[in-house]
Design a protein around this motif. Sequence first.
Motif, PDB file in Angstrom:
ATOM      1  N   PRO A 244       0.840  -1.206   0.000  1.00 38.87           N
ATOM      2  CA  PRO A 244       0.000   0.000   0.000  1.00 38.87           C
ATOM      3  C   PRO A 244       0.876   1.258   0.000  1.00 38.87           C
ATOM      4  O   PRO A 244       1.986   1.262   0.547  1.00 38.87           O
ATOM      5  CB  PRO A 244      -0.796  -0.122   1.307  1.00 38.87           C
ATOM      6  CG  PRO A 244       0.004  -1.048   2.164  1.00 38.87           C
ATOM      7  CD  PRO A 244       0.687  -1.978   1.239  1.00 38.87           C
ATOM      8  N   PRO A 245       0.421   2.347  -0.614  1.00 39.95           N
ATOM      9  CA  PRO A 245       1.231   3.581  -0.682  1.00 39.95           C
ATOM     10  C   PRO A 245       1.458   4.181   0.711  1.00 39.95           C
ATOM     11  O   PRO A 245       0.610   4.078   1.600  1.00 39.95           O
ATOM     12  CB  PRO A 245       0.384   4.507  -1.563  1.00 39.95           C
ATOM     13  CG  PRO A 245      -1.017   3.980  -1.439  1.00 39.95           C
ATOM     14  CD  PRO A 245      -0.882   2.514  -1.274  1.00 39.95           C
ATOM     15  N   PHE A 246       2.655   4.772   0.884  1.00 40.68           N
ATOM     16  CA  PHE A 246       3.021   5.430   2.151  1.00 40.68           C
ATOM     17  C   PHE A 246       2.275   6.759   2.258  1.00 40.68           C
ATOM     18  O   PHE A 246       2.362   7.606   1.384  1.00 40.68           O
ATOM     19  CB  PHE A 246       4.531   5.655   2.191  1.00 40.68           C
ATOM     20  CG  PHE A 246       4.991   6.498   3.333  1.00 40.68           C
ATOM     21  CD1 PHE A 246       4.690   6.161   4.651  1.00 40.68           C
ATOM     22  CD2 PHE A 246       5.722   7.664   3.100  1.00 40.68           C
ATOM     23  CE1 PHE A 246       5.114   6.949   5.695  1.00 40.68           C
ATOM     24  CE2 PHE A 246       6.153   8.453   4.151  1.00 40.68           C
ATOM     25  CZ  PHE A 246       5.850   8.094   5.451  1.00 40.68           C
ATOM     26  N   ARG A 247       1.509   6.910   3.328  1.00 39.37           N
ATOM     27  CA  ARG A 247       0.715   8.129   3.502  1.00 39.37           C
ATOM     28  C   ARG A 247       0.896   8.692   4.897  1.00 39.37           C
ATOM     29  O   ARG A 247       1.120   7.954   5.856  1.00 39.37           O
ATOM     30  CB  ARG A 247      -0.771   7.855   3.245  1.00 39.37           C
ATOM     31  CG  ARG A 247      -1.087   7.534   1.791  1.00 39.37           C
ATOM     32  CD  ARG A 247      -2.577   7.445   1.546  1.00 39.37           C
ATOM     33  NE  ARG A 247      -2.872   7.299   0.134  1.00 39.37           N
ATOM     34  CZ  ARG A 247      -2.932   8.302  -0.737  1.00 39.37           C
ATOM     35  NH1 ARG A 247      -2.737   9.545  -0.303  1.00 39.37           N
ATOM     36  NH2 ARG A 247      -3.191   8.077  -2.006  1.00 39.37           N
ATOM     37  N   ILE A 248       0.789   9.991   4.981  1.00 37.20           N
ATOM     38  CA  ILE A 248       0.734  10.700   6.262  1.00 37.20           C
ATOM     39  C   ILE A 248      -0.620  11.392   6.291  1.00 37.20           C
ATOM     40  O   ILE A 248      -0.843  12.364   5.587  1.00 37.20           O
ATOM     41  CB  ILE A 248       1.882  11.726   6.397  1.00 37.20           C
ATOM     42  CG1 ILE A 248       3.224  11.017   6.345  1.00 37.20           C
ATOM     43  CG2 ILE A 248       1.732  12.523   7.683  1.00 37.20           C
ATOM     44  CD1 ILE A 248       4.412  11.960   6.395  1.00 37.20           C
ATOM     45  N   GLY A 249      -1.510  10.813   7.098  1.00 39.86           N
ATOM     46  CA  GLY A 249      -2.896  11.269   7.040  1.00 39.86           C
ATOM     47  C   GLY A 249      -3.486  10.841   5.714  1.00 39.86           C
ATOM     48  O   GLY A 249      -3.418   9.672   5.336  1.00 39.86           O
ATOM     49  N   ARG A 250      -4.017  11.809   4.998  1.00 39.09           N
ATOM     50  CA  ARG A 250      -4.556  11.523   3.672  1.00 39.09           C
ATOM     51  C   ARG A 250      -3.606  11.917   2.560  1.00 39.09           C
ATOM     52  O   ARG A 250      -3.900  11.702   1.389  1.00 39.09           O
ATOM     53  CB  ARG A 250      -5.879  12.252   3.487  1.00 39.09           C
ATOM     54  CG  ARG A 250      -6.982  11.760   4.414  1.00 39.09           C
ATOM     55  CD  ARG A 250      -8.293  12.443   4.081  1.00 39.09           C
ATOM     56  NE  ARG A 250      -9.393  11.937   4.912  1.00 39.09           N
ATOM     57  CZ  ARG A 250     -10.637  12.351   4.816  1.00 39.09           C
ATOM     58  NH1 ARG A 250     -10.956  13.295   3.911  1.00 39.09           N
ATOM     59  NH2 ARG A 250     -11.573  11.849   5.599  1.00 39.09           N
ATOM     60  N   ALA A 251      -2.469  12.535   2.942  1.00 41.97           N
ATOM     61  CA  ALA A 251      -1.525  13.025   1.939  1.00 41.97           C
ATOM     62  C   ALA A 251      -0.486  11.956   1.617  1.00 41.97           C
ATOM     63  O   ALA A 251      -0.222  11.056   2.406  1.00 41.97           O
ATOM     64  CB  ALA A 251      -0.838  14.290   2.431  1.00 41.97           C
ATOM     65  N   ASP A 252       0.105  12.069   0.425  1.00 41.00           N
ATOM     66  CA  ASP A 252       1.193  11.182   0.014  1.00 41.00           C
ATOM     67  C   ASP A 252       2.383  11.413   0.932  1.00 41.00           C
ATOM     68  O   ASP A 252       2.914  12.536   1.024  1.00 41.00           O
ATOM     69  CB  ASP A 252       1.561  11.492  -1.441  1.00 41.00           C
ATOM     70  CG  ASP A 252       2.549  10.496  -2.006  1.00 41.00           C
ATOM     71  OD1 ASP A 252       3.429  10.043  -1.251  1.00 41.00           O
ATOM     72  OD2 ASP A 252       2.453  10.165  -3.198  1.00 41.00           O
ATOM     73  N   GLY A 253       2.819  10.353   1.626  1.00 44.83           N
ATOM     74  CA  GLY A 253       3.883  10.493   2.625  1.00 44.83           C
ATOM     75  C   GLY A 253       5.181  10.995   2.027  1.00 44.83           C
ATOM     76  O   GLY A 253       5.885  11.831   2.628  1.00 44.83           O
ATOM     77  N   VAL A 254       5.553  10.491   0.865  1.00 47.32           N
ATOM     78  CA  VAL A 254       6.807  10.905   0.221  1.00 47.32           C
ATOM     79  C   VAL A 254       6.747  12.372  -0.142  1.00 47.32           C
ATOM     80  O   VAL A 254       7.723  13.134   0.045  1.00 47.32           O
ATOM     81  CB  VAL A 254       7.070  10.033  -1.022  1.00 47.32           C
ATOM     82  CG1 VAL A 254       8.307  10.532  -1.759  1.00 47.32           C
ATOM     83  CG2 VAL A 254       7.221   8.564  -0.627  1.00 47.32           C
ATOM     84  N   LEU A 255       5.589  12.821  -0.655  1.00 47.34           N
ATOM     85  CA  LEU A 255       5.452  14.226  -1.035  1.00 47.34           C
ATOM     86  C   LEU A 255       5.542  15.138   0.187  1.00 47.34           C
ATOM     87  O   LEU A 255       6.183  16.207   0.144  1.00 47.34           O
ATOM     88  CB  LEU A 255       4.107  14.420  -1.754  1.00 47.34           C
ATOM     89  CG  LEU A 255       3.835  15.819  -2.295  1.00 47.34           C
ATOM     90  CD1 LEU A 255       4.886  16.208  -3.333  1.00 47.34           C
ATOM     91  CD2 LEU A 255       2.444  15.882  -2.914  1.00 47.34           C
ATOM     92  N   VAL A 256       4.936  14.702   1.312  1.00 48.73           N
ATOM     93  CA  VAL A 256       4.989  15.507   2.535  1.00 48.73           C
ATOM     94  C   VAL A 256       6.431  15.638   3.035  1.00 48.73           C
ATOM     95  O   VAL A 256       6.889  16.730   3.406  1.00 48.73           O
ATOM     96  CB  VAL A 256       4.095  14.879   3.620  1.00 48.73           C
ATOM     97  CG1 VAL A 256       4.331  15.563   4.968  1.00 48.73           C
ATOM     98  CG2 VAL A 256       2.630  14.982   3.218  1.00 48.73           C
ATOM     99  N   ILE A 257       7.160  14.528   3.042  1.00 45.23           N
ATOM    100  CA  ILE A 257       8.551  14.556   3.510  1.00 45.23           C
ATOM    101  C   ILE A 257       9.404  15.421   2.612  1.00 45.23           C
ATOM    102  O   ILE A 257      10.250  16.212   3.078  1.00 45.23           O
ATOM    103  CB  ILE A 257       9.112  13.116   3.587  1.00 45.23           C
ATOM    104  CG1 ILE A 257       8.412  12.349   4.717  1.00 45.23           C
ATOM    105  CG2 ILE A 257      10.611  13.121   3.792  1.00 45.23           C
ATOM    106  CD1 ILE A 257       8.785  10.900   4.806  1.00 45.23           C
ATOM    107  N   CYS A 258       9.206  15.313   1.288  1.00 47.58           N
ATOM    108  CA  CYS A 258       9.967  16.148   0.351  1.00 47.58           C
ATOM    109  C   CYS A 258       9.670  17.635   0.587  1.00 47.58           C
ATOM    110  O   CYS A 258      10.582  18.481   0.545  1.00 47.58           O
ATOM    111  CB  CYS A 258       9.627  15.766  -1.089  1.00 47.58           C
ATOM    112  SG  CYS A 258      10.302  14.160  -1.577  1.00 47.58           S
ATOM    113  N   ALA A 259       8.382  17.935   0.829  1.00 47.82           N
ATOM    114  CA  ALA A 259       8.017  19.339   1.081  1.00 47.82           C
ATOM    115  C   ALA A 259       8.661  19.849   2.366  1.00 47.82           C
ATOM    116  O   ALA A 259       9.160  20.986   2.426  1.00 47.82           O
ATOM    117  CB  ALA A 259       6.495  19.461   1.150  1.00 47.82           C
TER     118      ALA A 259
END
Length: 291
Positions: free
Chosen positions: A253-268
């Motif tokens: 399953p895709p890595f998520r933080i809450g409802r957001a894409d986890g990888v995108l959140v970490i990159c941001a």
Amino acid sequence: LTPTHQAGVCAFYGECGRNPEVNVSLVSSRVPCLSNTPARVASGPLLSLLRSVCPELVRGDNETTRVCCTYSQLSALQLSVALSGAVLARCPSCARNFANLYCHNICSPDQSLFTNVTRVADYAAVPGARAVLQYQLFYRQRYAEAAFASCQDVRLPAAGGYAIATMCGRYGAQLCTAQRWLDFQGDKNNGLAPLQIDFHLLPNGSEPGEGIAPLDAPVWGCDQALGAGQEPCSCQDCASSCPPLVPPSDPPPPFRIGRADGVLVICALLFAGLALLFLLALLCRRGSAEP
């Protein structure tokens, strides 16, 4: 010409010379004698040869084995089985099923149940004897198609194709069916058959009448070994022998933080942190540069 159709009775027995209608043949074109009589007891050399060529027809130790063929007929059958075995050797169960077709046709003690002689000729060498020139064979469709299926995918590397292509006449491997396969075996003009055999394949529930009972013998699947210590046909010659294809596992399953894409959140967050560090370094440099 076969008035009695019942278990333990033959339709023909012994040999009555060569078939005058067959001029070219790779094997002996000797034909059987009309003989709608009880099957004979197999013993001595005949029984020994039967164990080798047609083991399925041999009864248990406490039972009497009876046949509708002589030693000479069984020897000729052994040669035919050897020729077909050379073509079908890559798949033992197919070769055994094909041999059993002829074992039942020629030697079965219940031969008259599924055989009906339709044409004969006088055999001059023996007064009163008549040579069989043509007969009908009645098979259950299930039996014929199961035997055909066990041989359908057997390859013949020397020819670069399938063995069945050499056993189905003009139809080749692609258009061959159980009926066409058997029809070619019974064609007296194929260079191998000593006489004409007309095959009738009947579905379950269909009865030809007159006491005839279509042959429905056991058949080995190409993925079945003939006995302990033996191997079934290879995957190249039998699709059923191939191991099942294992489907690929589902992706995680895709890595998520809450409802957001986890990888995108970490990159941001990393980008924001680096940008903040850059601004702090820039402010510190300006502050140190003022008097």
